[in-house]
Enzyme design. Structure first.
Site, mmCIF file in Angstrom:
data_model
loop_
_atom_site.group_PDB
_atom_site.id
_atom_site.type_symbol
_atom_site.label_atom_id
_atom_site.label_comp_id
_atom_site.label_asym_id
_atom_site.label_seq_id
_atom_site.Cartn_x
_atom_site.Cartn_y
_atom_site.Cartn_z
ATOM 1 C CB CYS A 1 40.826 44.735 45.687
ATOM 2 S SG CYS A 1 41.536 43.661 44.414
ATOM 3 C CG HIS B 1 45.845 43.345 34.124
ATOM 4 N ND1 HIS B 1 44.556 43.243 33.649
ATOM 5 C CD2 HIS B 1 46.526 42.312 33.563
ATOM 6 C CE1 HIS B 1 44.470 42.188 32.848
ATOM 7 N NE2 HIS B 1 45.642 41.609 32.791
ATOM 8 C CG HIS C 1 42.994 38.931 35.506
ATOM 9 N ND1 HIS C 1 44.368 38.942 35.508
ATOM 10 C CD2 HIS C 1 42.604 40.162 35.861
ATOM 11 C CE1 HIS C 1 44.791 40.146 35.819
ATOM 12 N NE2 HIS C 1 43.754 40.910 36.056
ATOM 13 C CD GLU D 1 36.664 39.359 35.555
ATOM 14 O OE1 GLU D 1 37.387 40.246 36.022
ATOM 15 O OE2 GLU D 1 35.421 39.326 35.713
ATOM 16 C CB SER E 1 44.766 48.070 35.371
ATOM 17 O OG SER E 1 43.797 48.235 36.378
ATOM 18 C CB SER E 2 39.497 46.378 33.262
ATOM 19 O OG SER E 2 38.159 46.778 33.156
ATOM 20 C CG ASN E 3 40.554 48.241 38.879
ATOM 21 O OD1 ASN E 3 40.803 49.170 39.633
ATOM 22 N ND2 ASN E 3 41.400 47.238 38.673
HETATM 23 S S1 SF4 Z 1 37.350 40.855 41.255
HETATM 24 FE FE1 SF4 Z 1 39.315 41.785 40.719
HETATM 25 S S2 SF4 Z 1 39.173 43.891 41.454
HETATM 26 FE FE2 SF4 Z 1 37.524 42.733 42.438
HETATM 27 S S3 SF4 Z 1 38.311 42.026 44.427
HETATM 28 FE FE3 SF4 Z 1 38.729 40.425 42.919
HETATM 29 S S4 SF4 Z 1 40.777 40.852 42.114
HETATM 30 FE FE4 SF4 Z 1 40.041 42.691 43.129
#
Ligand code: SF4
Length: 326
Positions: free
Chosen positions: A22, A51, A84, A136, A232-234
């Site tokens: 991302c 992560h 984070h 985070e 990694s949560s996501n």
């Molecule tokens: S909040 Fe985390 S997952 Fe979402 S764009 Fe930012 S770094 Fe990426």
């Protein structure tokens, strides 16, 4: 968006798009790379910059020293704060130790920090939906520790206490399951009917887009492989979302070599996706691994086109944003 029929051998791969890096992760990784180029090794990074095992190992080889706390960084050295985010207490400690700092906090995490500050200033109780112990959440809650209560499990919903039920707001970690979060909000609203919503979504575009893409293909998949790390949560949410959306089986792996051949028994359609901290090279390695075993037919399932990018931290703004760890 929908995929066509399987190849003659019945084997096919559905490849989620969007997946992987991302904008916040790209920015954080480039920040560390540019800091290495500009200031030389060693560059200290508090916590894992993102992560992902591969990213962290690669940066370590290039001269990054990862530490858990700023107290481990020698006086006067350069430290990068991870994507984070960190609490004000961490900034203060770094200042006391005369550390040079570059903050690679994702701007979408910073946005949630600002919301905490704003609602705390307005004397709200803040119910932060998130996972206990996640970096985070620690950083976000640290903006106003007296006002923030963490809500992780349904049990936590029963435990929270507020001073004034008409002045309470929910906010969230950026990388949660969208559906699970709305479930938790529903439970909170039963207890606090006047619970205010965040001014805008806290779950970030990348998290929700990756979940939406995996949902779109999960029901057609005998197996979904999510490339991502255990912390990694996501990425972990993608496994859960795939199973909830009808995938027969789903696993999280760091590398193609972690695929258990047993998972592939009697499988025709394999879904592939990756978390927001995962460079695409790891996905391509997995596709090669699958192709060697007969899954050569790869069909992309596209549910969104992401164009978001973030500027680098001020200290490195003259540099172009493009990661070498991809
Ligand atoms: S909040 Fe985390 S997952 Fe979402 S764009 Fe930012 S770094 Fe990426």
């Amino acid at each position: 968006m929908s995929a066509s029929s399987p190849a003659p051998n019945g084997k096919r791969v559905l490849l989620a798009n969007p997946r992987g890096y991302c904008a916040g992760v790209d920015r954080a990784v480039v920040t560390v790379e540019k800091a290495l180029e500009k200031y030389g090794a060693p560059v200290y990074v508090r916590k894992e910059i993102v992560h992902n095992k591969h990213v962290v190992d690669t940066l370590r080889e290039r001269g990054v020293i990862f530490v858990d706390e700023t107290s481990e960084v020698p006086e006067g050295a350069l430290v990068v704060f991870s994507a984070h985010g960190v609490s004000p207490a961490v900034h203060e400690e770094a200042a006391q130790r005369n550390l040079r700092t570059i903050d690679a906090t994702c701007p979408l995490v910073t946005k949630v920090h600002k919301e905490v500050n704003r609602f705390a200033r307005d004397d709200y109780d803040i119910l932060l939906i998130g996972h206990e112990g996640h970096e985070e959440v620690e950083g976000t809650a640290g903006e106003a520790p007296d006002r923030v209560q963490l809500v992780d499990t349904p049990d936590d919903v029963d435990k929270v206490t507020v001073r004034d039920p008409s002045k309470v707001v929910w906010l969230s970690q950026t990388t949660l399951s969208v559906d699970e979060t709305m479930e938790r909000v529903g439970q909170l609203k039963e207890r606090f009917p006047e619970l205010a919503d965040p001014p805008s979504d806290d779950i970030c575009y990348a998290t929700s887009n990756r979940q939406f893409a995996v949902k779109a293909m999960a029901a057609e998949c005998d197996l979904v492989l999510v490339v991502g790390s255990e912390n990694s949560s996501n990425s972990k949410r993608l496994v859960e979302v795939a199973l909830q959306a009808g995938a027969k089986d789903a696993h999280l792996i760091d590398y193609a070599s972690e695929v258990d051949e047993e998972w592939l028994r009697d499988v025709e359609t394999v879904g592939v996706t990756s978390g927001a901290s995962v460079p695409d090279v790891l996905v391509f390695e997995l596709l090669d691994y699958l192709a060697e075993r007969g899954w050569e037919d790869v069909q992309e399932v596209t549910t969104a086109n992401e164009k978001i990018t973030f500027a680098l931290p001020r200290e490195l703004r003259d540099e172009k944003i493009r990661s070498g760890v991809r």
